[in-house]
Write a protein that holds these residues in place. Sequence first.
Motif, PDB file in Angstrom:
ATOM      1  N   LYS A 270       4.162  38.499 -15.444  1.00  0.00           N
ATOM      2  CA  LYS A 270       2.855  37.949 -15.805  1.00  0.00           C
ATOM      3  C   LYS A 270       1.737  38.821 -15.233  1.00  0.00           C
ATOM      4  O   LYS A 270       0.761  39.140 -15.925  1.00  0.00           O
ATOM      5  N   GLN A 271       1.870  39.212 -13.950  1.00  0.00           N
ATOM      6  CA  GLN A 271       0.873  40.088 -13.331  1.00  0.00           C
ATOM      7  C   GLN A 271       0.871  41.473 -13.986  1.00  0.00           C
ATOM      8  O   GLN A 271      -0.185  42.081 -14.163  1.00  0.00           O
ATOM      9  N   PHE A 272       2.054  41.951 -14.373  1.00  0.00           N
ATOM     10  CA  PHE A 272       2.146  43.244 -15.047  1.00  0.00           C
ATOM     11  C   PHE A 272       1.379  43.210 -16.370  1.00  0.00           C
ATOM     12  O   PHE A 272       0.667  44.164 -16.699  1.00  0.00           O
ATOM     13  N   MET A 273       1.524  42.134 -17.130  1.00  0.00           N
ATOM     14  CA  MET A 273       0.838  42.027 -18.423  1.00  0.00           C
ATOM     15  C   MET A 273      -0.670  41.977 -18.242  1.00  0.00           C
ATOM     16  O   MET A 273      -1.416  42.526 -19.065  1.00  0.00           O
ATOM     17  N   ILE A 274      -1.144  41.326 -17.178  1.00  0.00           N
ATOM     18  CA  ILE A 274      -2.583  41.303 -16.907  1.00  0.00           C
ATOM     19  C   ILE A 274      -3.102  42.720 -16.684  1.00  0.00           C
ATOM     20  O   ILE A 274      -4.146  43.126 -17.221  1.00  0.00           O
ATOM     21  N   ARG A 275      -2.347  43.511 -15.893  1.00  0.00           N
ATOM     22  CA  ARG A 275      -2.743  44.898 -15.640  1.00  0.00           C
ATOM     23  C   ARG A 275      -2.621  45.752 -16.895  1.00  0.00           C
ATOM     24  O   ARG A 275      -3.455  46.633 -17.151  1.00  0.00           O
ATOM     25  N   PHE A 276      -1.573  45.507 -17.707  1.00  0.00           N
ATOM     26  CA  PHE A 276      -1.374  46.273 -18.935  1.00  0.00           C
ATOM     27  C   PHE A 276      -2.527  46.040 -19.909  1.00  0.00           C
ATOM     28  O   PHE A 276      -2.994  46.982 -20.566  1.00  0.00           O
ATOM     29  N   ILE A 277      -2.991  44.817 -19.984  1.00  0.00           N
ATOM     30  CA  ILE A 277      -4.103  44.494 -20.893  1.00  0.00           C
ATOM     31  C   ILE A 277      -5.364  45.236 -20.459  1.00  0.00           C
ATOM     32  O   ILE A 277      -6.050  45.862 -21.284  1.00  0.00           O
ATOM     33  N   LYS A 278      -5.677  45.202 -19.160  1.00  0.00           N
ATOM     34  CA  LYS A 278      -6.899  45.835 -18.658  1.00  0.00           C
ATOM     35  C   LYS A 278      -6.871  47.352 -18.832  1.00  0.00           C
ATOM     36  O   LYS A 278      -7.871  47.955 -19.233  1.00  0.00           O
ATOM     37  N   THR A 279      -5.738  47.952 -18.535  1.00  0.00           N
ATOM     38  CA  THR A 279      -5.666  49.415 -18.524  1.00  0.00           C
ATOM     39  C   THR A 279      -5.301  50.007 -19.881  1.00  0.00           C
ATOM     40  O   THR A 279      -5.936  50.973 -20.339  1.00  0.00           O
ATOM     41  N   CYS A 280      -4.301  49.439 -20.536  1.00  0.00           N
ATOM     42  CA  CYS A 280      -3.749  50.057 -21.746  1.00  0.00           C
ATOM     43  C   CYS A 280      -4.356  49.518 -23.039  1.00  0.00           C
ATOM     44  O   CYS A 280      -4.701  50.295 -23.933  1.00  0.00           O
ATOM     45  N   ILE A 281      -4.484  48.199 -23.149  1.00  0.00           N
ATOM     46  CA  ILE A 281      -4.966  47.620 -24.407  1.00  0.00           C
ATOM     47  C   ILE A 281      -6.483  47.764 -24.538  1.00  0.00           C
ATOM     48  O   ILE A 281      -6.991  48.154 -25.602  1.00  0.00           O
ATOM     49  N   THR A 357      -3.190  53.752 -13.210  1.00  0.00           N
ATOM     50  CA  THR A 357      -4.572  53.856 -13.687  1.00  0.00           C
ATOM     51  C   THR A 357      -4.651  54.697 -14.957  1.00  0.00           C
ATOM     52  O   THR A 357      -3.662  55.311 -15.378  1.00  0.00           O
ATOM     53  N   LEU A 358      -5.857  54.772 -15.530  1.00  0.00           N
ATOM     54  CA  LEU A 358      -6.077  55.627 -16.700  1.00  0.00           C
ATOM     55  C   LEU A 358      -5.822  57.091 -16.361  1.00  0.00           C
ATOM     56  O   LEU A 358      -5.282  57.847 -17.170  1.00  0.00           O
ATOM     57  N   GLU A 359      -6.195  57.488 -15.149  1.00  0.00           N
ATOM     58  CA  GLU A 359      -6.003  58.878 -14.728  1.00  0.00           C
ATOM     59  C   GLU A 359      -4.520  59.228 -14.696  1.00  0.00           C
ATOM     60  O   GLU A 359      -4.128  60.343 -15.071  1.00  0.00           O
ATOM     61  N   PHE A 360      -3.685  58.283 -14.260  1.00  0.00           N
ATOM     62  CA  PHE A 360      -2.250  58.555 -14.261  1.00  0.00           C
ATOM     63  C   PHE A 360      -1.727  58.756 -15.674  1.00  0.00           C
ATOM     64  O   PHE A 360      -0.907  59.659 -15.924  1.00  0.00           O
ATOM     65  N   LEU A 361      -2.159  57.923 -16.621  1.00  0.00           N
ATOM     66  CA  LEU A 361      -1.689  58.055 -17.997  1.00  0.00           C
ATOM     67  C   LEU A 361      -2.037  59.432 -18.563  1.00  0.00           C
ATOM     68  O   LEU A 361      -1.246  60.024 -19.305  1.00  0.00           O
ATOM     69  N   GLU A 362      -3.207  59.952 -18.197  1.00  0.00           N
ATOM     70  CA  GLU A 362      -3.585  61.293 -18.657  1.00  0.00           C
ATOM     71  C   GLU A 362      -2.700  62.355 -18.011  1.00  0.00           C
ATOM     72  O   GLU A 362      -2.293  63.315 -18.652  1.00  0.00           O
ATOM     73  N   ARG A 363      -2.391  62.175 -16.723  1.00  0.00           N
ATOM     74  CA  ARG A 363      -1.481  63.119 -16.072  1.00  0.00           C
ATOM     75  C   ARG A 363      -0.096  63.060 -16.705  1.00  0.00           C
ATOM     76  O   ARG A 363       0.614  64.068 -16.781  1.00  0.00           O
ATOM     77  N   CYS A 364       0.297  61.881 -17.116  1.00  0.00           N
ATOM     78  CA  CYS A 364       1.581  61.697 -17.788  1.00  0.00           C
ATOM     79  C   CYS A 364       1.635  62.543 -19.055  1.00  0.00           C
ATOM     80  O   CYS A 364       2.642  63.194 -19.349  1.00  0.00           O
ATOM     81  N   ARG A 365       0.545  62.575 -19.794  1.00  0.00           N
ATOM     82  CA  ARG A 365       0.488  63.354 -21.034  1.00  0.00           C
ATOM     83  C   ARG A 365       0.371  64.850 -20.750  1.00  0.00           C
ATOM     84  O   ARG A 365       1.024  65.668 -21.407  1.00  0.00           O
ATOM     85  N   VAL A 366      -0.472  65.200 -19.796  1.00  0.00           N
ATOM     86  CA  VAL A 366      -0.748  66.611 -19.509  1.00  0.00           C
ATOM     87  C   VAL A 366       0.478  67.322 -18.939  1.00  0.00           C
ATOM     88  O   VAL A 366       0.759  68.479 -19.274  1.00  0.00           O
ATOM     89  N   ASN A 367       1.223  66.639 -18.064  1.00  0.00           N
ATOM     90  CA  ASN A 367       2.334  67.282 -17.361  1.00  0.00           C
ATOM     91  C   ASN A 367       3.667  67.215 -18.105  1.00  0.00           C
ATOM     92  O   ASN A 367       4.667  67.750 -17.614  1.00  0.00           O
ATOM     93  N   SER A 368       3.696  66.561 -19.250  1.00  0.00           N
ATOM     94  CA  SER A 368       4.912  66.524 -20.073  1.00  0.00           C
ATOM     95  C   SER A 368       4.736  67.488 -21.240  1.00  0.00           C
ATOM     96  O   SER A 368       3.739  67.419 -21.954  1.00  0.00           O
ATOM     97  N   GLU A 369       5.693  68.382 -21.417  1.00  0.00           N
ATOM     98  CA  GLU A 369       5.620  69.356 -22.496  1.00  0.00           C
ATOM     99  C   GLU A 369       6.992  69.485 -23.148  1.00  0.00           C
ATOM    100  O   GLU A 369       7.986  69.716 -22.459  1.00  0.00           O
ATOM    101  N   LYS A 370       7.018  69.306 -24.430  1.00  0.00           N
ATOM    102  CA  LYS A 370       8.279  69.281 -25.165  1.00  0.00           C
ATOM    103  C   LYS A 370       9.084  70.562 -24.951  1.00  0.00           C
ATOM    104  O   LYS A 370       8.545  71.663 -25.026  1.00  0.00           O
ATOM    105  N   GLN A 371      10.392  70.376 -24.648  1.00  0.00           N
ATOM    106  CA  GLN A 371      11.357  71.459 -24.445  1.00  0.00           C
ATOM    107  C   GLN A 371      10.996  72.362 -23.261  1.00  0.00           C
ATOM    108  O   GLN A 371      11.552  73.447 -23.105  1.00  0.00           O
ATOM    109  N   LYS A 372      10.089  71.893 -22.388  1.00  0.00           N
ATOM    110  CA  LYS A 372       9.663  72.775 -21.302  1.00  0.00           C
ATOM    111  C   LYS A 372       9.451  72.059 -19.973  1.00  0.00           C
ATOM    112  O   LYS A 372       9.979  72.494 -18.951  1.00  0.00           O
TER     113      LYS A 372
END
Length: 535
Positions: A270-281, A357-372
């Motif tokens: 329940k607490q996870f969904m509250i955080r997911f709504i604020k940050t992701c949705i 946080t939002l900053e982590f989600l961006e790092r998640c995208r930036v630091n992941s690179e297909k086949q590399k």
Amino acid sequence: MKSMPRALILLFVLSAMTMLFVTKCGLNIDSQVEHLNLPHAQGIKSRELFSAVMEESEKKHQAVVDELNAKILQLENRLHELKSHSKNVTEKEKYHLYNTTSSLFDQLKNFTPDYFKTKLQAAEILHGIEMKSEYEVFPFTRFTANRIFLVDPGLGKRVVEKPIGLKKKEINEVIQFAINILNKDLLNSVQSKRYTSFDFIEGIYRTEPTSGSHYELYFTDIKGNSGNYSKVVVMRPFGPLVEVQSTIKDTSKQWINLILPLSKRLDSFKQFMIRFIKTCILKDKQVYLSVVYFGNEGLNEVKNMMKNTMRKYNFKNLKLITVNEKFSRGRGLQVGALNWKGEDVVMFMCDVDIVFTLEFLERCRVNSEKQKRVYYPIVFSLYNPKVVYSLQDLLLPPEKDQLVISKDTGFWRDFGYGMTCQYRSDFLAVKGFDEHITGWGGEDVFLYQKYVRSSYIVIRATDPGIFHLWHTKHCDPSLSSDQYRSCIRSKALNEASHAQLGLLAFKDEVDIHRSFKNKWSGETTTHNVSKQAKI
């Protein structure tokens, strides 16, 4: 006289056997001659026949060799074709790599001996350097040929370790370099013995960010002088900064599939969904949530929470996947990855007790690179808040105010590999998790090891945008010995800092001091009031 007939008989038998042997050999040669379509052996010497047989045999062997050489050539051509048409390296990447390498070599040409002399003079090796405080001093790490005594090991590591990988390569190279220096000084000496690795005793090293790595090595004196040691000081200086790559990373259209394995834990979800709504949705808006739920207990409540969220926020990127099995995190993440039906996507493997946080989600995208590249953030793990704040006589603050990075609130979980961001195609390429692991822990380490042992770049770094909330941890006695010890160890490290656990251990003494201090404070207040009244 009787022995003469016996000798004649033996001589006769030996002659007969010799004739049989010669006859048999002759027949063999005749058969080989016939096979060669040569004239009959009459009138041809045995040596000539033997030479002819050997010549034909050599021709056959040469034919086999020529055939094998032709096959080897075909395989080499095929290998060359495969390398040329490799999917992992396009012509564009090759061109870019060539330009990058050429640029690096051009910059390296500017490295002159004078530059390295300047680095040596600036470093604290031959002389001391004035510093403003004691915190500016870089401590040394002591080492031997097979042990490193770490000065800053981190919470999850040993204080002494055996050098492996690049550390071992570095130490061996430095020791051998020092040995060569010592033996070079002995070239014109009458001393016959030379230094070897067995003469190395120990050394110390440290790395200064602006100058390089500084080593001091000690060897036994091979001349046999008691109390004498041979000391060698070497330095691996840093070169000037060079440009390696400059690119643009576009994350504007990059979706993340957040996979969450779950079993019961309804309050936490329940607490996870509250955080997911604020940050992701409401903010990021490009995160898809896949919940993999084990068992039937609490399943309806989870369904209702997700349905209500979809209806209230008109958000359709939620999916509930049910698994009627005993909970296994690795199994849940595997099922979540395989259930994805869209195009390739970055997967964030998460837990219900994680805050990001939002900053982590961006790092998640930036630091992941297909086949590399794959991203393995080092999460900041919070201590038990009841311990942290009660020891300071403070009320328990709201969750968002507990997300503070300090030595009193938590630690960097450098031994945890559960939170990771990577492309789904890369996860499938290394064949994902070991689904045979059940219960607590282990599956994340095996996946991490797969990437470490592959050609992928593993980005392992502290991330101030992702926190692991403290929660009570139960270690199942039915776990394997290794899993159970890991669980207990994690449970102990998660509770509080060393100093805080010390305060709990000496709570009685602290209470005595507190009561004494309160009593003294009360007496002082009364004394001041009486004094003021007299005035």
